[in-house]
Design a protein around this motif. Sequence first.
Motif: not given
Length: 317
Positions: A61-70, A225-229, A245-247
């Motif tokens: 989920i952390a990877g999914l959030i980062m890919q969406s925001l970036s 924040i969610l990614v950092a947590i 979180g990438l694959i």
Amino acid sequence: MRLWVLILAAIILSFISLFIGAIDIKPADLLDWDSQQAQIFLISRVPRLLAIILAGAGMSIAGLIMQSLSRNKFVSPTTAGTLDAAKLGILISILLFSQAAYMQKIIFSFVFAFAGTILFMQILDRIKFKDPVFVPLIGIMYGNILSSITTFFAYEGDLIQNINTWLMGSFMLIISGRYELLYVSVPAIILAYLYANKFTVAGMGEDFAKNLGLSYKAVLNLGLILVAIISTTVVLTVGVIPYLGLIVPNIVSIYMGDNLRKTIPHTIVLGVVFLLICDIIGRVVVYPYEIPVNVTVAVIGSLLFLIMLFRGRAYAK
């Protein structure tokens, strides 16, 4: 791929995981709760399975959030320096407080992971030529810089052995009482689902989000924040697990698209399945010994990452 297929696979793999290990445990052994096998099952095998489930779901989920925001499919906590920043935070807490308490490590790791991720996002904003392949390479270099700083200060403080321990992502030492911090990622995953639509809109760009009345900066900060947590809880409990979180989010996006509300359940379950497969492989290949899960994840994940890099380069052309 249907969600129920993934859930069924996760259930089957979970059952297999519970009965693989140096000490042979059979389902019949659990009929006597006072037996040694039953105690090992409760103290070691069940906590280990729960840790795998929480770590697999959280990092995916952390990877999914980062890919969406970036807005880049190659960005994740591994390729954005988030995990390296979290390790640096743990080291700083130990250097500042010789007997750093567990809570101090958590706070420092979270602050550094959050700040490190924000810095990476700021770097992305300043890049004019945002090639899909070029961005993660910058993130990897950025992470290597943070890792080098961590190694330097660890060497100066005679903490190299601790650094190697954090790098070695493994579930071998997970027992009851040593994995509960991972439960913190559960509220983070729930919040990610509740804000899924906002993350999807924010991923379309700041101007587009503002035109729809969305507070872009607030949503961005919440996502980071969610990614950092999640990254903090995994690093402190298990260690660094690369490429997860990438694959996983990329595989899900191939057959589900980019609507986070629809992809989050699939991402959670597929992340658990992927990590269970890697963990089982590491325990079976050298049975009764064990290969750390970060090794198997790195081997499989790096191969898939290279495939995605070549596909991304071909698509860019």
